[in-house]
Design an enzyme around this catalytic site. Structure first.
Site, PDB file in Angstrom:
ATOM      1  N   GLU A 151       2.861 -10.951  -8.361  1.00 37.93           N
ATOM      2  CA  GLU A 151       2.483 -12.243  -7.805  1.00 37.93           C
ATOM      3  C   GLU A 151       1.911 -12.690  -8.046  1.00 37.93           C
ATOM      4  O   GLU A 151       1.041 -14.405  -7.550  1.00 37.93           O
ATOM      5  CB  GLU A 151       2.160 -11.930  -6.273  1.00 37.93           C
ATOM      6  CG  GLU A 151       0.156 -10.416  -6.528  1.00 37.93           C
ATOM      7  CD  GLU A 151       0.437 -10.086  -4.298  1.00 37.93           C
ATOM      8  OE1 GLU A 151       1.220 -10.026  -4.148  1.00 37.93           O
ATOM      9  OE2 GLU A 151      -0.895  -9.677  -5.050  1.00 37.93           O
ATOM     10  N   LYS A 190      -9.669  -1.110 -26.042  1.00 41.36           N
ATOM     11  CA  LYS A 190      -8.728  -1.493 -25.968  1.00 41.36           C
ATOM     12  C   LYS A 190      -8.652  -2.159 -24.660  1.00 41.36           C
ATOM     13  O   LYS A 190      -7.254  -2.904 -24.506  1.00 41.36           O
ATOM     14  CB  LYS A 190      -8.134  -0.558 -26.391  1.00 41.36           C
ATOM     15  CG  LYS A 190      -6.143  -0.779 -26.699  1.00 41.36           C
ATOM     16  CD  LYS A 190      -6.473  -0.935 -27.962  1.00 41.36           C
ATOM     17  CE  LYS A 190      -6.507   0.389 -28.659  1.00 41.36           C
ATOM     18  NZ  LYS A 190      -6.047  -0.410 -30.780  1.00 41.36           N
ATOM     19  N   PRO A 191      -8.654  -2.165 -23.512  1.00 45.36           N
ATOM     20  CA  PRO A 191      -8.583  -2.199 -22.056  1.00 45.36           C
ATOM     21  C   PRO A 191      -8.767  -3.915 -22.264  1.00 45.36           C
ATOM     22  O   PRO A 191      -7.585  -5.110 -21.785  1.00 45.36           O
ATOM     23  CB  PRO A 191      -8.564  -1.996 -21.023  1.00 45.36           C
ATOM     24  CG  PRO A 191      -9.676  -0.693 -21.639  1.00 45.36           C
ATOM     25  CD  PRO A 191      -9.677  -0.634 -23.173  1.00 45.36           C
ATOM     26  N   CYS A 382     -21.690 -14.084  18.336  1.00 38.69           N
ATOM     27  CA  CYS A 382     -21.033 -13.732  18.218  1.00 38.69           C
ATOM     28  C   CYS A 382     -20.028 -12.815  19.107  1.00 38.69           C
ATOM     29  O   CYS A 382     -21.272 -12.290  21.233  1.00 38.69           O
ATOM     30  CB  CYS A 382     -19.474 -14.076  17.123  1.00 38.69           C
ATOM     31  SG  CYS A 382     -18.332 -14.998  17.860  1.00 38.69           S
ATOM     32  N   MET A 385     -23.129 -11.274  21.036  1.00 34.98           N
ATOM     33  CA  MET A 385     -23.653 -12.319  21.780  1.00 34.98           C
ATOM     34  C   MET A 385     -23.050 -11.842  23.627  1.00 34.98           C
ATOM     35  O   MET A 385     -24.106 -11.580  24.991  1.00 34.98           O
ATOM     36  CB  MET A 385     -23.689 -13.639  21.913  1.00 34.98           C
ATOM     37  CG  MET A 385     -23.904 -14.531  23.315  1.00 34.98           C
ATOM     38  SD  MET A 385     -22.803 -15.184  23.914  1.00 34.98           S
ATOM     39  CE  MET A 385     -23.530 -17.168  24.661  1.00 34.98           C
ATOM     40  N   HIS A 508     -21.670 -18.463  14.128  1.00 37.24           N
ATOM     41  CA  HIS A 508     -21.905 -17.567  13.158  1.00 37.24           C
ATOM     42  C   HIS A 508     -22.812 -17.781  12.936  1.00 37.24           C
ATOM     43  O   HIS A 508     -22.631 -18.360  11.300  1.00 37.24           O
ATOM     44  CB  HIS A 508     -20.690 -17.446  12.580  1.00 37.24           C
ATOM     45  CG  HIS A 508     -19.283 -15.899  13.172  1.00 37.24           C
ATOM     46  ND1 HIS A 508     -19.136 -14.833  13.007  1.00 37.24           N
ATOM     47  CD2 HIS A 508     -18.489 -16.559  13.886  1.00 37.24           C
ATOM     48  CE1 HIS A 508     -18.667 -14.617  13.755  1.00 37.24           C
ATOM     49  NE2 HIS A 508     -17.972 -15.609  14.511  1.00 37.24           N
ATOM     50  N   GLU A 510     -24.739 -16.719   9.485  1.00 35.09           N
ATOM     51  CA  GLU A 510     -24.933 -16.294   8.599  1.00 35.09           C
ATOM     52  C   GLU A 510     -23.880 -17.007   7.966  1.00 35.09           C
ATOM     53  O   GLU A 510     -23.550 -17.089   6.792  1.00 35.09           O
ATOM     54  CB  GLU A 510     -24.439 -14.932   8.711  1.00 35.09           C
ATOM     55  CG  GLU A 510     -22.465 -14.238   9.275  1.00 35.09           C
ATOM     56  CD  GLU A 510     -22.206 -14.415  10.390  1.00 35.09           C
ATOM     57  OE1 GLU A 510     -23.229 -14.916  11.667  1.00 35.09           O
ATOM     58  OE2 GLU A 510     -21.162 -14.304  11.096  1.00 35.09           O
TER      59      GLU A 510
END
Ligand code: GLN
Length: 537
Positions: A151, A190-191, A382, A385, A508, A510
């Site tokens: 993807e 190597k990776p 939120c 509260m 929010h 935060e």
């Protein structure tokens, strides 16, 4: 200066910290005086992470303009102190949605619509649209996922084409893992070699390789990686595990990430970054003068990422108070009247977390009750509260059946109810009350004391609201509305003035806490918890 584009890809494994590396680079470039923005391209098909369960993808972060985004944008804002927007997070889903909308409109004039060029053009447009605003010297674009994933192919192809067009004004940083084999006591390159080969096969040559590692990488190993991967030896940098994510900008400065970027892009005569504030923050973080225990009551506690912004806001607020916040994540589903004291009595402060749906809600209400009746500082965010409102209705106003219509649509006392404009919305994605809204604070309140100003703006993400029909009942009984959205007459904040510190906010806070500006409500809450601790000694 002309906008430069920096792409950050990842290889070998996910969760190596591309977001933190991108944010740290932005931080260093800003500290050198540049204007920078960071963007995340996510290869999944959801239009945005708003519909994703936090167990799947961690917290959903919300921007000022109401975009529901990947949690990495939270790191970007916390590290750079600059607001992001809808433009800073794009998914494969949105890319395809845009292309298909254009196709239906007939924009492609009868041509066959294909991944190349239509999808890759659309991706490039999303990248350059930030640069074209003229607001930035650097646009850093982080590609989600790992190179080699099916993807992420169109994204890597879009980078290949953009690099070709932009030449020296673009650069690729590849973050890989250099694992340590305990048995042989060796770091393995190597990776990294394989993942760079994978990128090269797709036509992209990285300029800088950042190796995530548990141990220091020797000069020898750096030279080896440089040789196998076609990069300068000075462009192989290490990112060693740090105590805190906030150490990373300083570690990357020591490694010379920003210096190497500027050298590669032929940008010289640049001042050294001013990291005074940042280093002072780190010092306070490392050497707190005291500590408090705060409980975070929520239902996604198995996964720290679900409450990322809240946890980080506590780090910032702890530093502001020179106090270590020992956070205890407490599962609300397992709180009941019998065990609540055992689970919460040792805490100096209790935060009840945001959330959706009925799972764990009764435990949250019991936690609020415990904080209210035991004078423990309480902060409801939120849904937290909303739980405080429900608890007060049930146990003070004596409406035992009070609830939110989200959980109990037929409750006789719908103290939290759906907003009128939300009633007929059936689509779940992007339809909540989202983004930044103004709020007016009342004088002589805890929140006014915390913010020190009357008019604030905070970010929202919810469908339900305090039901104004009951406002007088609440106020007469001792829970008052201390923050109001005047445009729509909405209660945004509630407080109980007779309690040492009891604040619930519908928004929010935060999301807006950064290293440079720790959020006033988190700072005040931690302070109240410190007070609670010293009182109970
Ligand atoms: N579920 C509640 C609502 O939609 C609260 C949402 C939240 O906590 N973010 O109103």
């Amino acid at each position: 200066m002309e906008t430069r584009y920096i792409f950050v890809t990842g290889g070998v494994a996910s969760s190596l910290g591309k977001g933190i590396i991108s944010a740290s680079l932005a931080n260093l470039l800003i500290a050198r005086g540049f204007k920078v923005t960071i963007q995340k391209l996510d290869p999944y098909i959801n239009i945005d992470p708003g519909t994703l369960n936090p167990y799947e993808h961690g917290e959903c972060y919300v921007t000022d303009d109401g975009a529901e985004t990947d949690l990495d944008l939270g790191h970007y804002e916390r590290f750079t102190n600059i607001s992001t927007s809808q433009k800073n997070n794009v998914t494969t889903g949105r890319i395809y949605q845009n292309v298909i909308t254009k196709e239906r409109r007939g924009d492609y004039l009868g041509h066959t619509v294909q991944v190349i060029p239509h999808i890759t053009d659309e991706i490039q447009e999303h990248i350059t649209t930030l640069g074209n605003t003229g607001d930035y010297d650097f646009v850093i674009t982080e590609i989600g996922g790992t190179v080699g994933d099916i993807e992420s192919l169109p994204f890597v192809e879009a980078i290949r084409q953009l690099r070709w067009q932009k030449g020296l004004n673009s650069l690729v940083i590849h973050l890989t893992l250099v694992p340590y084999l305990k048995a042989t006591k060796e770091l393995k390159t190597k990776p990294t070699q394989h993942s760079v080969k994978e990128l090269q096969e797709q036509g992209v040559q990285p300029d800088i390789i950042v190796c995530r590692t548990e141990h220091d990488i020797s000069e020898n190993l750096r030279n080896k990686i440089a040789l196998f991967c076609n990069v300068d030896a000075t462009s192989v940098l290490q990112s060693v595990d740090a105590q805190s994510i906030y150490e990373v900008p300083v570690l990357m400065y020591k490694e010379g990430l920003d210096r190497e970027v500027l050298r590669k892009m032929n940008i010289d005569k640049v001042k050294e970054p001013d990291l005074t504030y940042w280093k002072d923050f780190l010092h306070k973080l490392r050497f707190p003068k005291q500590s408090v225990k705060i409980g975070l009551v929520g239902k996604y506690v198995e996964l720290n990422d679900s409450y990322k912004s809240i946890i980080e806001a506590f780090t910032h607020a702890g530093v502001a108070n020179e106090c270590k916040v020992e956070l205890e994540l407490i599962h609300s589903e397992y709180i009941d009247n019998e065990n609540v004291s055992k689970k919460l009595s040792h805490l100096n402060g209790i935060l009840v977390a945001p959330g959706f749906g009925d799972r764990g809600i009764e435990g949250k209400i019991i936690a609020v009750n415990y904080a209210r009746t035991h004078s423990i500082p309480f902060f409801g965010v939120c849904l937290g509260m909303q739980c405080a409102v429900i608890e007060f209705a049930r146990n003070v106003l004596q409406w035992q059946d009070a609830h939110s219509t989200e959980i109990s649509p037929q409750t006789p006392h719908p103290v939290i109810a759906i907003m009128a404009e939300q009633e007929n919305i059936s689509d779940k994605g992007g339809t909540m009350r989202l983004g930044s809204y103004p709020c007016r604070l009342l004088p002589n309140t805890k929140v006014m004391q915390a913010y020190g100003e009357e008019n604030i703006r905070e970010r929202h993400r919810h469908r339900y609201e305090f039901n104004n029909q009951y406002l007088d009942d609440f106020q007469n009984a001792g829970m008052i509305a201390t923050g109001i959205n005047d445009d729509r007459n909405l209660v945004e904040i509630i407080e109980i003035p007779s309690h040492p510190w009891f604040v619930g906010v519908q928004f929010h806070p935060e999301y807006k806490s950064t290293v440079l500006h720790s959020h006033p409500l988190f700072v005040a809450f931690v302070k109240a918890a410190m007070q609670n601790k010293s009182n109970s000694k």
